[in-house]
Design a protein around this motif. Structure first.
Motif, PDB file in Angstrom:
ATOM      1  N   THR A  64     -62.765   1.563   6.098  1.00  0.00           N
ATOM      2  CA  THR A  64     -62.329   2.498   7.130  1.00  0.00           C
ATOM      3  C   THR A  64     -60.984   2.065   7.703  1.00  0.00           C
ATOM      4  N   ASP A  65     -60.338   3.014   8.342  1.00  0.00           N
ATOM      5  CA  ASP A  65     -59.179   2.681   9.155  1.00  0.00           C
ATOM      6  C   ASP A  65     -59.665   1.924  10.390  1.00  0.00           C
ATOM      7  N   GLU A  66     -58.784   1.198  11.037  1.00  0.00           N
ATOM      8  CA  GLU A  66     -59.185   0.432  12.223  1.00  0.00           C
ATOM      9  C   GLU A  66     -59.231   1.333  13.442  1.00  0.00           C
ATOM     10  N   PHE A  67     -60.288   1.226  14.194  1.00  0.00           N
ATOM     11  CA  PHE A  67     -60.434   1.977  15.441  1.00  0.00           C
ATOM     12  C   PHE A  67     -60.849   1.018  16.552  1.00  0.00           C
ATOM     13  N   LYS A  68     -60.002   0.953  17.595  1.00  0.00           N
ATOM     14  CA  LYS A  68     -60.262   0.027  18.705  1.00  0.00           C
ATOM     15  C   LYS A  68     -60.536  -1.382  18.175  1.00  0.00           C
TER      16      LYS A  68
END
Length: 390
Positions: A70-74
């Motif tokens: 996944t892309d990085e989130f928080k």
């Protein structure tokens, strides 16, 4: 620090998950939408002749890998990786779990499994915290590695920390709860890994480490290993000098065998030559042990010494490598002797040729021929491998 409860990993996972969970699900969904997917394939033919087995064996296997990150989130990202190993012909070899004891071993059992599945948190300064099933490759993988040459990789259920706050320094710690080996079998662990590497020296990198390998089962092992490693290179005109020195000692509860390595090399006119001397010592009939190593990389590709002989082993080796017409070529010769009793343990020649075709494809030919000394039996192995990745 000797024993940490398995709940520590669960607590870390909950802490990492709790950070992004307070935010809108739409943003988490976007992290998945912006994620990256990759696939790879490795087709391999392996042929083994082993005088210690009643029958020789060969295998034609295909390893297929699907990876999604996944892309990085928080500051949180996730990765899931699934591997499948399929024999394209009849399984007529001892894969380590099928009970074909009369056949020669080719440890590539069929099966589909989750190779990696973890959460990574980067919200702390210069720090990455990873929890879940993950790849751990330390230094040259002599003590901790992934055995990536085999079709089923070795990975770890672990909580790990990597920090680069200090200049030119990387600090790594991992607590391992479970080891997923190359046969697909799991082994419970209470293992701790500390590794500190300093790269600020002008002539190389200095690493200190403490590994407490503890397999949590009857007849398991509890090995405290302390060591230091130095490796580097220096340019001298048209020549580059290469050097590595390493020493470790291991407390197995009753004895304290030692490990040491000295290796020197020269790069000149596109040819790299190395001479090395590696010793896994013995003390009181108990040898230095490296249970989580990528052992195929060391002491010969014929895998004759995956288990260290009780009297230890000395490996004097020389290698010559170059590149010709885009083909990487490497030849290696090993001479083996027991460390404690000076018994001739034989010798081995190895050769590999490998070529990349663009960014996505590759072919390789690899061969190893072991000739027994005063003990053991002759063995030879041949691999033809084709790879593709997208």
């Amino acid at each position: 620090m000797k024993k940490l409860p398995s709940k520590l990993m669960l607590a870390a996972a909950i802490a990492a998950i709790s950070t992004p969970s307070a935010y809108a699900a739409e943003s988490i969904a976007e992290a998945f939408q912006n994620g990256e997917t990759s696939v790879s394939f490795r087709l391999r033919y392996e042929d083994v002749e082993d005088d210690s087995a009643a029958e020789d064996a060969n295998a034609l296997t295909l390893k297929s890998r699907l990876t999604f990150k996944t892309d990085e989130f928080k500051s949180v990202s996730a990765l899931v990786e699934v591997d499948d190993v399929t024999e394209l012909d009849d399984v007529e070899y001892n894969d380590g779990v099928n009970g074909m004891e009369t056949k020669t071993k080719i440890v590539d059992p069929e099966g589909t499994e989750v190779n990696q599945a973890y959460l990574a948190f980067t919200g702390l300064p210069d720090t990455t915290v990873t929890v879940g099933r993950q790849r751990i490759l330390l230094d040259n993988q002599r003590f901790v590695g992934g055995v990536g040459f085999r079709q089923n990789e070795q990975t770890y259920d672990s909580l790990s920390f990597k920090n680069n706050s200090l200049a030119d320094t990387e600090v790594f710690y991992a607590y391992i709860n479970d080891v997923h080996g190359i046969t697909g079998a799991d082994s419970k662990h209470e293992t701790h890994l500390f590794n500190v590497k300093y790269k600020g020296l002008p002539f190389g990198a200095l690493t200190g480490y403490y590994y407490n390998f503890e397999e949590d089962k009857v007849d398991g092992y509890d090995l405290e290993t302390y060591g230091v490693r130095f490796s580097g290179s220096q340019d001298a005109g048209d020549t580059k000098l290469l050097y590595t020195a390493e020493y470790a000692t291991q407390d197995n509860g009753t004895t304290d065998p030692d490990y040491y390595l000295l290796e020197g090399g020269v790069e000149f006119s596109g040819v790299t030559t190395k001479l090395g001397y590696e010793v896994l010592g013995a003390d009181g009939g108990v040898a230095f042990n490296t249970p989580l190593a990528t052992k195929h990389k060391f002491q010969g590709w014929a895998d004759q010494f995956l288990a260290t002989p009780a009297d230890g082993i000395e490996d004097l080796y020389v290698s010559v490598g170059t590149k010709f017409a885009g083909v990487k070529l490497l030849a290696v010769y090993h001479d083996y002797e027991s460390e404690d009793t000076s018994v001739d343990l034989g010798a081995e020649w190895g050769f590999v040729a490998a070529k990349k075709f663009g960014k996505n494809y590759g072919l390789s030919l690899k061969y190893a021929d072991y000739e027994a000394g005063d003990t053991g039996t002759d063995k030879s192995k041949l691999w033809l491998t084709a790879t593709a990745q997208f």
